[in-house]
Design an enzyme around this catalytic site. Structure first.
Site, PDB file in Angstrom:
ATOM      1  N   ASP A 224       0.840  -1.191   0.000  1.00 46.10           N
ATOM      2  CA  ASP A 224       0.000   0.000   0.000  1.00 46.10           C
ATOM      3  C   ASP A 224       0.883   1.251   0.000  1.00 46.10           C
ATOM      4  O   ASP A 224       2.075   1.186   0.307  1.00 46.10           O
ATOM      5  CB  ASP A 224      -0.884   0.035   1.251  1.00 46.10           C
ATOM      6  CG  ASP A 224      -1.741  -1.206   1.389  1.00 46.10           C
ATOM      7  OD1 ASP A 224      -2.341  -1.618   0.386  1.00 46.10           O
ATOM      8  OD2 ASP A 224      -1.810  -1.749   2.517  1.00 46.10           O
ATOM      9  N   ASP A 264      -1.883  -2.524  -4.553  1.00 43.19           N
ATOM     10  CA  ASP A 264      -2.840  -2.939  -3.541  1.00 43.19           C
ATOM     11  C   ASP A 264      -3.683  -1.718  -3.186  1.00 43.19           C
ATOM     12  O   ASP A 264      -4.296  -1.123  -4.057  1.00 43.19           O
ATOM     13  CB  ASP A 264      -2.115  -3.534  -2.339  1.00 43.19           C
ATOM     14  CG  ASP A 264      -3.060  -4.276  -1.407  1.00 43.19           C
ATOM     15  OD1 ASP A 264      -4.218  -4.503  -1.771  1.00 43.19           O
ATOM     16  OD2 ASP A 264      -2.635  -4.624  -0.287  1.00 43.19           O
ATOM     17  N   ASP A 268      -4.608   1.523   4.085  1.00 40.88           N
ATOM     18  CA  ASP A 268      -5.249   0.448   4.837  1.00 40.88           C
ATOM     19  C   ASP A 268      -5.079   0.715   6.324  1.00 40.88           C
ATOM     20  O   ASP A 268      -3.974   1.065   6.784  1.00 40.88           O
ATOM     21  CB  ASP A 268      -4.629  -0.909   4.502  1.00 40.88           C
ATOM     22  CG  ASP A 268      -5.166  -1.489   3.194  1.00 40.88           C
ATOM     23  OD1 ASP A 268      -5.856  -0.765   2.462  1.00 40.88           O
ATOM     24  OD2 ASP A 268      -4.874  -2.661   2.915  1.00 40.88           O
ATOM     25  N   ARG A 321     -14.029   1.210  -2.553  1.00 41.66           N
ATOM     26  CA  ARG A 321     -13.432   1.335  -1.227  1.00 41.66           C
ATOM     27  C   ARG A 321     -13.079   2.791  -0.905  1.00 41.66           C
ATOM     28  O   ARG A 321     -11.915   3.152  -0.770  1.00 41.66           O
ATOM     29  CB  ARG A 321     -12.184   0.454  -1.086  1.00 41.66           C
ATOM     30  CG  ARG A 321     -12.453  -1.020  -1.233  1.00 41.66           C
ATOM     31  CD  ARG A 321     -11.233  -1.857  -0.946  1.00 41.66           C
ATOM     32  NE  ARG A 321     -11.497  -3.284  -1.149  1.00 41.66           N
ATOM     33  CZ  ARG A 321     -10.601  -4.246  -1.008  1.00 41.66           C
ATOM     34  NH1 ARG A 321      -9.367  -3.934  -0.648  1.00 41.66           N
ATOM     35  NH2 ARG A 321     -10.921  -5.509  -1.219  1.00 41.66           N
TER      36      ARG A 321
END
Length: 447
Positions: A224, A264, A268, A321
């Site tokens: 990430d 990715d 996160d 997301r």
């Protein structure tokens, strides 16, 4: 990806601006900010959840020798270590570009430096033409490629990962500080401010094909732009998160006529992280942008945690997301989402045991299919409430859309109210949100 029809966007923006002028919906002084505890680099405390649990002060009070200015990866790594006392208060000012692949001698490392002889086409061929099953014996090089992919991935991770320790302010200078291909992580760190940085998501040179993931298989990249693991009291402010120079559309061809996925997430937040605010930041040109809670099976770690505020952020050209939430008590307030309906899967993902309060967000999607069902997607969650959000200039109707998709037991009673936890004052009209949020989102100049 951000190719919203100029005509539609212009008409809606014009209508909202007229409405703002008619009702006097001007940006109030200090709007949207929470309790001022003079913890931020500019003397203003964090809003939202980051103001709770004692607040978030970052490197406030750092000794003179713990104030760093860095412009290379090696310098940044040294500053994070802080002369052997990484948890002591420190302020790290980033100047210019820092590349995660930069070796200590200044050269840039690539795929073949991490794994000489690795070849993506050869790796893919070991799954067969339809990508359904790996075999070491399919070709005489398959076992070698499997080993090279794993060792290369580990070496890339060791190179590009930089971990931010507790009591740190990491801040860009001049509005042009960029972390390029850096896998920035927080691992059990507390009291951290990350501000005024442009974070370009790393390209995973050794992304993994998983034939059993989904109906036809899926690529699973490893890195990430920023991962927060078991972090507490973190304020992410005025940052830009993006794929930058390496958008998905430029990736090599993969299976089933689709591109290889080399990214990715952008951000996160997982494994029991808590008391986090993401404010005035920009998320752009990425598919799976923000994840809160790593998996349905992680309730033992995440249940009762993952308290996160997203305030005045701009999501543009994001596929899905924005964010997707499991378990957490998450407040989404005065964010702007902009893109094309055909490029968007959903914005808000209502996951298992999540309790999401959405408030006065603006969604602007061009093209057919831009209805409330495009904004919310239900993945096992049953508690969601929206107040006053707008879709293409009209009331968004998100509660009804979520209820229609959710299983029995859906409720707009989320079990908590942000106003009971922290002070905040949202912008109250679509015009004010749309007019204000896109301009300051991302790194500030002159800091």
């Amino acid at each position: 990806m951000d190719r919203t029809g100029a005509g539609t966007e212009g008409r809606i923006r014009g209508a909202l601006l007229v409405a703002a002028l008619l009702v006097g919906a001007l940006l109030p002084t200090g709007s949207g900010t929470a309790a001022a505890d003079s913890s931020g680099p500019d003397g203003v405390g964090p809003p939202g959840w980051a103001s709770v649990n004692g607040g978030t002060t970052g490197g406030s009070g750092a000794a003179p020798e713990a104030v760093w200015t860095v412009s290379t990866r090696a310098e940044l790594k040294e500053a994070l270590a802080n002369r052997g006392d990484p948890k002591a208060p420190k302020v790290i000012r980033v100047r210019g570009d820092i590349n995660g692949h930069e070796a200590d001698d200044g050269t840039l490392l690539g795929e073949q430096d991490y794994a000489p002889g690795y070849d993506l086409a050869k790796y893919m061929s070991c799954f067969g033409e339809d990508g359904t099953e790996w075999s070491d014996s399919r070709h005489d090089y398959c076992k070698q490629q499997r080993t090279l992919r794993q060792t290369g991935s580990n070496r890339e991770k060791q190179q590009i990962q930089l971990t931010v320790p507790s009591n740190t302010t990491l801040i860009g200078t001049g509005g042009a500080a960029r972390l390029l291909g850096v896998f920035l992580t927080v691992n059990t760190g507390t009291n951290i401010i990350i501000r005024d940085l442009h974070l370009e998501a790393p390209v995973d040179h050794f992304t993994t094909w998983s034939p059993g993931d989904g109906e036809r298989g899926s690529w699973n990249a490893r890195f990430d732009a920023l991962t927060v693991i078991t972090g507490k009291n973190i304020w992410i402010d005025h940052c830009t998160f993006t794929d930058g120079r390496f958008p998905d559309r430029t990736a090599p061809a993969g299976f089933h006529g689709e591109r290889v996925q080399r990214h990715d997430g952008l951000l996160d937040i997982e494994d029991g992280s808590d008391f986090i605010t993401v404010s005035d930041s920009r998320f752009t040109d990425h598919d799976k942008a923000v994840l809160v809670g790593s998996g349905d099976g992680r309730g033992d770690r995440d249940r009762g945690h993952l308290k996160v505020t997203f305030l005045r952020n701009l999501f543009t050209g994001v596929g899905q997301r924005a964010p997707r939430v499991r378990f957490g008590q998450v407040h989404l307030v005065n964010n702007v989402h902009r893109g094309r309906a055909e490029d968007t899967g959903y914005a808000i993902g209502i996951g298992l045991e999540s309790a999401i309060v959405s408030e006065r967000n603006v969604f602007l999607y061009g093209g057919p299919g831009a209805g409330p069902a495009l904004v919310v997607a239900v993945y096992g969650g049953t508690r969601f409430r929206d107040t006053g959000s707008w879709l293409n200039g009209r009331p968004a109707g998100l509660d009804a859309a979520a209820r229609a998709e959710a299983a029995d037991g859906f409720s707009t009673d989320t079990g908590w109210r942000p106003a009971d936890v922290y002070d905040y004052r949202p912008l109250s009209s679509a015009a004010a949100v749309w007019w204000y949020v896109p301009h300051p989102a991302g790194p500030r100049r002159g800091v």
